[in-house]
Design an enzyme around this catalytic site. Structure first.
Site, PDB file in Angstrom:
ATOM      1  N   LYS A 220     -82.576 125.480 -56.808  1.00 30.03           N
ATOM      2  CA  LYS A 220     -82.311 124.460 -55.589  1.00 30.03           C
ATOM      3  C   LYS A 220     -81.351 125.290 -54.632  1.00 30.03           C
ATOM      4  O   LYS A 220     -80.074 125.223 -54.972  1.00 30.03           O
ATOM      5  CB  LYS A 220     -81.971 122.782 -55.912  1.00 30.03           C
ATOM      6  CG  LYS A 220     -81.698 122.202 -54.736  1.00 30.03           C
ATOM      7  CD  LYS A 220     -81.164 120.937 -55.303  1.00 30.03           C
ATOM      8  CE  LYS A 220     -80.771 119.878 -54.150  1.00 30.03           C
ATOM      9  NZ  LYS A 220     -80.507 118.637 -54.658  1.00 30.03           N
ATOM     10  N   ASP A 225     -76.126 118.797 -48.334  1.00 29.56           N
ATOM     11  CA  ASP A 225     -76.864 117.665 -48.533  1.00 29.56           C
ATOM     12  C   ASP A 225     -76.212 116.561 -47.919  1.00 29.56           C
ATOM     13  O   ASP A 225     -75.411 115.789 -48.743  1.00 29.56           O
ATOM     14  CB  ASP A 225     -77.266 117.537 -49.919  1.00 29.56           C
ATOM     15  CG  ASP A 225     -78.199 116.215 -50.179  1.00 29.56           C
ATOM     16  OD1 ASP A 225     -78.594 115.585 -49.140  1.00 29.56           O
ATOM     17  OD2 ASP A 225     -78.156 115.901 -51.388  1.00 29.56           O
ATOM     18  N   LYS A 232     -75.762 109.851 -46.774  1.00 27.44           N
ATOM     19  CA  LYS A 232     -74.773 109.523 -47.947  1.00 27.44           C
ATOM     20  C   LYS A 232     -73.775 108.826 -47.448  1.00 27.44           C
ATOM     21  O   LYS A 232     -73.121 109.160 -46.467  1.00 27.44           O
ATOM     22  CB  LYS A 232     -74.608 110.736 -48.798  1.00 27.44           C
ATOM     23  CG  LYS A 232     -75.506 111.537 -49.681  1.00 27.44           C
ATOM     24  CD  LYS A 232     -74.930 112.573 -50.417  1.00 27.44           C
ATOM     25  CE  LYS A 232     -75.891 113.612 -51.041  1.00 27.44           C
ATOM     26  NZ  LYS A 232     -76.517 112.674 -52.115  1.00 27.44           N
ATOM     27  N   ASP A 243     -74.665 121.925 -53.204  1.00 25.27           N
ATOM     28  CA  ASP A 243     -75.922 121.712 -53.747  1.00 25.27           C
ATOM     29  C   ASP A 243     -76.916 122.818 -53.523  1.00 25.27           C
ATOM     30  O   ASP A 243     -77.971 122.701 -53.705  1.00 25.27           O
ATOM     31  CB  ASP A 243     -76.343 120.588 -52.641  1.00 25.27           C
ATOM     32  CG  ASP A 243     -77.584 119.429 -53.252  1.00 25.27           C
ATOM     33  OD1 ASP A 243     -77.598 119.801 -54.662  1.00 25.27           O
ATOM     34  OD2 ASP A 243     -78.123 118.917 -52.546  1.00 25.27           O
ATOM     35  N   ASP A 302     -82.829 111.216 -49.209  1.00 21.62           N
ATOM     36  CA  ASP A 302     -81.839 111.938 -50.138  1.00 21.62           C
ATOM     37  C   ASP A 302     -82.309 112.612 -51.328  1.00 21.62           C
ATOM     38  O   ASP A 302     -81.746 113.032 -52.190  1.00 21.62           O
ATOM     39  CB  ASP A 302     -80.595 110.891 -50.456  1.00 21.62           C
ATOM     40  CG  ASP A 302     -79.230 111.822 -50.908  1.00 21.62           C
ATOM     41  OD1 ASP A 302     -79.317 112.798 -50.558  1.00 21.62           O
ATOM     42  OD2 ASP A 302     -78.536 110.962 -51.097  1.00 21.62           O
ATOM     43  N   GLU A 304     -84.083 115.061 -51.757  1.00 18.96           N
ATOM     44  CA  GLU A 304     -84.618 116.323 -50.978  1.00 18.96           C
ATOM     45  C   GLU A 304     -84.976 117.609 -52.034  1.00 18.96           C
ATOM     46  O   GLU A 304     -85.875 118.126 -51.825  1.00 18.96           O
ATOM     47  CB  GLU A 304     -83.915 116.985 -50.005  1.00 18.96           C
ATOM     48  CG  GLU A 304     -82.730 117.589 -50.163  1.00 18.96           C
ATOM     49  CD  GLU A 304     -81.644 117.071 -51.183  1.00 18.96           C
ATOM     50  OE1 GLU A 304     -81.443 115.690 -51.248  1.00 18.96           O
ATOM     51  OE2 GLU A 304     -80.683 117.586 -51.640  1.00 18.96           O
ATOM     52  N   ARG A 306     -86.210 117.930 -55.384  1.00 18.42           N
ATOM     53  CA  ARG A 306     -87.291 118.153 -55.793  1.00 18.42           C
ATOM     54  C   ARG A 306     -88.435 118.476 -55.055  1.00 18.42           C
ATOM     55  O   ARG A 306     -89.552 119.022 -55.296  1.00 18.42           O
ATOM     56  CB  ARG A 306     -87.414 116.716 -56.774  1.00 18.42           C
ATOM     57  CG  ARG A 306     -87.590 115.433 -55.684  1.00 18.42           C
ATOM     58  CD  ARG A 306     -87.656 114.372 -56.045  1.00 18.42           C
ATOM     59  NE  ARG A 306     -86.220 113.764 -56.580  1.00 18.42           N
ATOM     60  CZ  ARG A 306     -85.839 112.737 -57.383  1.00 18.42           C
ATOM     61  NH1 ARG A 306     -86.704 111.933 -57.620  1.00 18.42           N
ATOM     62  NH2 ARG A 306     -84.572 112.412 -57.408  1.00 18.42           N
TER      63      ARG A 306
HETATM   64  N1  BES Z   1     -77.735 116.756 -54.233  1.00 14.50           N
HETATM   65  C1  BES Z   1     -77.941 115.489 -54.994  1.00 14.50           C
HETATM   66  C2  BES Z   1     -77.499 115.025 -56.346  1.00 14.50           C
HETATM   67  C3  BES Z   1     -76.214 115.301 -56.663  1.00 14.50           C
HETATM   68  C4  BES Z   1     -75.247 114.200 -56.659  1.00 14.50           C
HETATM   69  C5  BES Z   1     -75.510 116.409 -57.151  1.00 14.50           C
HETATM   70  C6  BES Z   1     -73.962 114.336 -57.134  1.00 14.50           C
HETATM   71  C7  BES Z   1     -74.361 116.506 -57.720  1.00 14.50           C
HETATM   72  C8  BES Z   1     -73.617 115.473 -57.665  1.00 14.50           C
HETATM   73  C9  BES Z   1     -79.522 114.898 -54.654  1.00 14.50           C
HETATM   74  O1  BES Z   1     -79.999 115.607 -53.839  1.00 14.50           O
HETATM   75  C10 BES Z   1     -79.524 113.483 -54.424  1.00 14.50           C
HETATM   76  O2  BES Z   1     -79.036 113.156 -53.487  1.00 14.50           O
HETATM   77  N2  BES Z   1     -80.117 112.726 -55.329  1.00 14.50           N
HETATM   78  C11 BES Z   1     -80.246 111.300 -55.186  1.00 14.50           C
HETATM   79  C12 BES Z   1     -81.490 110.832 -55.674  1.00 14.50           C
HETATM   80  C13 BES Z   1     -81.928 109.575 -55.168  1.00 14.50           C
HETATM   81  C14 BES Z   1     -82.021 109.175 -53.763  1.00 14.50           C
HETATM   82  C15 BES Z   1     -83.237 109.147 -56.013  1.00 14.50           C
HETATM   83  C16 BES Z   1     -79.054 110.595 -55.948  1.00 14.50           C
HETATM   84  O3  BES Z   1     -78.988 111.255 -56.779  1.00 14.50           O
HETATM   85  O4  BES Z   1     -78.593 109.777 -55.434  1.00 14.50           O
HETATM   86 ZN    ZN Z   2     -79.489 117.296 -53.020  1.00 16.77          ZN
HETATM   87 MN    MN Z   3     -79.836 114.515 -51.906  1.00 18.05          MN
END
Ligand code: BES
Ligand code: ZN
Ligand code: MN
Length: 461
Positions: A220, A225, A232, A243, A302, A304, A306
């Site tokens: 990734k 992000d 966020k 990220d 958010d 993104e 996957r």
């Molecule tokens: N990059 C984030 C996940 C992340 C969070 C990595 C904290 C490292 C530390 C990812 O893109 C994300 O925002 N995931 C969301 C998914 C949700 C919207 C289903 C999350 O984890 O809140």
């Molecule tokens: Zn992310």
């Molecule tokens: Mn995200």
């Protein structure tokens, strides 16, 4: 940091003694550990790092250690090559700090610059040599991940890949927006739409194994992000320049494969985008046409990671791979589940779970499995499109790590080979007590290398 089998005179000798922590008396640095008996693998790695961390605390520039002291502490099951390799990697990783944005102090940076290991057997020397190469690539990966979002765009990441592979046998190709449009990579393009800097698709190909089907590694590469237009909340955005850690790990694993001249074929695929807030950004409810032909229903901007990985998994198919493994800082839920200690992993081949876990232990990139049972299939049923990017089964927060894995599994079903998904969000940053500098941890470069070495079958070409 360079390794010299026998160091010059005047260097400081590290003496292992029993007693209390790390004192430096001017001549002998003491890194005590209790009794002189073999440690567990995990503790051995930590102690080797502590040697360098303690040397740094004492502002030592060079030090010498007797190999016999190291050997005495290593697990009995390790041969001399492995002792050297594990210790060498640990020394180099412990020396790293992200200093490029700091003004150099008058007395210079506080790094250990030379380490001498005396009385090392020949295979041990090779181990130290390989270990130092591994440590350097892990650190280069950390350096990329630590680079702030303002200085790390998709194009800069692509340039970094070229730089990392320069002078090796590996080739780097980069697809821009036009090429991705031609191929139909609507998922990568869709996530990238909100940003000023265009998305890129980075391809690294290393051929060390004739015509053997390659190991394909996917990382990734979200250079920052923000969460997209479902932005966020402030404090959750802080470390999101990291990220692209999965992408950085893939780049430097390929560099390692090339530098260690691994006898197998390896391909690295890194979809690189910024998930930005912008007038062109993808919206909840939008549909993206993925490279696989499936539509992705964006239910949360958010989620993104996957989405961009979907196109990379489909792209992997053209290599007729032996195995596909992806690494992604995919979910905060993985961090909630495991803390900072281990990445979560999932696979379409349950019979590989133990072997992968073993590679995690051996390499030092620890991992812990989660299921992708078909009972979870409801998570990935779209309302109006083929695949939703967050779970549509009940509360979307339940089983967040698995939901990420289930989404990717849909696309991995088109592959005819084992597929492994590593959610490395827990290992994005170093954990307290592991004697690594604050910031990026460099996972899973060591595990990816172990995977490649396991799948290197030069004689079966
Ligand atoms: N990059 C984030 C996940 C992340 C969070 C990595 C904290 C490292 C530390 C990812 O893109 C994300 O925002 N995931 C969301 C998914 C949700 C919207 C289903 C999350 O984890 O809140
Ligand atoms: Zn992310
Ligand atoms: Mn995200």
């Amino acid at each position: 940091m360079k390794f010299q089998p026998t160091a010059g005179r005047g260097a400081i000798r590290i003496a292992f003694v029993t007693g209390s922590l790390g004192r430096f008396d001017g001549k002998v640095l003491s890194v005590p550990f209790g009794e002189t008996k073999p440690l567990s693998r995990r503790k051995f790695v930590l102690l080797m790092r502590k040697v360098v961390a303690t040397a740094k605390q004492n502002h030592l520039k060079s030090l010498v250690i007797d190999y016999k002291d190291i050997r005495a502490l290593a697990p009995k099951s390790m041969g001399d090559y492995e002792v050297g390799r594990i210790a060498g990697t640990a020394f180099v990783m412990a020396d790293y700090e992200h200093v490029v944005y700091k003004t150099k102090p008058k007395e210079g940076w506080n790094f250990v610059e030379m380490m001498g290991i005396t009385n090392t057997p020949e295979v041990g020397k090779e181990g130290f040599w390989h270990g130092s190469i591994i440590g350097e690539e892990v650190n280069a990966c950390r350096e990329l991940s630590n680079t702030p979002g303002g200085d790390m765009t998709p194009k800069i990441l692509a340039a970094a890949a070229k730089k990392a592979l320069k002078g090796t046998r590996a080739k780097v190709k980069v697809l821009g927006v036009k090429e991705m449009q031609k191929l139909g990579m609507g998922a990568v393009l869709g996530v990238g739409k909100g940003a000023k800097d265009e998305p890129q698709f980075i391809i690294v190909e290393y051929k060390g194994g004739g015509k053997a089907p390659p190991v394909v590694l996917i990382g990734k590469g979200v250079t920052f992000d923000t969460g997209g237009i479902q932005v966020k909340p402030g404090e959750h955005m802080y470390e999101m320049h990291m990220d692209m850690s999965g992408g950085a790990a893939v780049i430097h694993t390929l560099a390692l494969a090339a530098k260690l001249k691994i006898k197998t074929n390896v391909v690295g695929l890194i979809p690189a985008v910024e998930n930005a807030v912008g007038a062109g950004a993808v919206r909840p409810g939008d549909m993206l046409k993925s490279l696989s032909g499936r539509t992705i229903e964006i239910l949360h901007t958010d989620a993104e990671g996957r989405v961009i990985l979907a196109d990379a998994i489909t792209y992997a198919k053209r290599y007729n791979p032996a195995i596909v493994a992806d690494a992604a800082t995919l979910t905060g839920a993985a961090l909630t589940a495991l803390g900072l200690q281990a990445s979560a992993y999932m696979t379409n081949r349950e019979d590989m779970i133990d072997a992968v876990q073993g590679l995690g232990e051996e390499s030092g990139d620890y991992v812990w499995p989660l299921p992708l049972w078909e009972e979870y299939d409801d998570m990935v049923k779209g309302h109006f499109g083929d695949v939703p990017n967050i779970s549509t089964s009940g509360n979307s927060r339940n089983g967040g790590v698995i939901a990420g894995g289930k989404f990717l599994e849909v696309f991995a079903k088109d592959l005819d080979c084992p597929w492994l998904h590593f959610d490395i969000a827990p290992r994005m940053t170093s954990a307290p007590g592991e004697h690594l500098a604050r910031g990026a941890a460099g996972a899973p470069v060591r595990l990816f290398l172990a995977l490649i070495e396991k799948y290197a079958h030069p004689d079966k070409n």
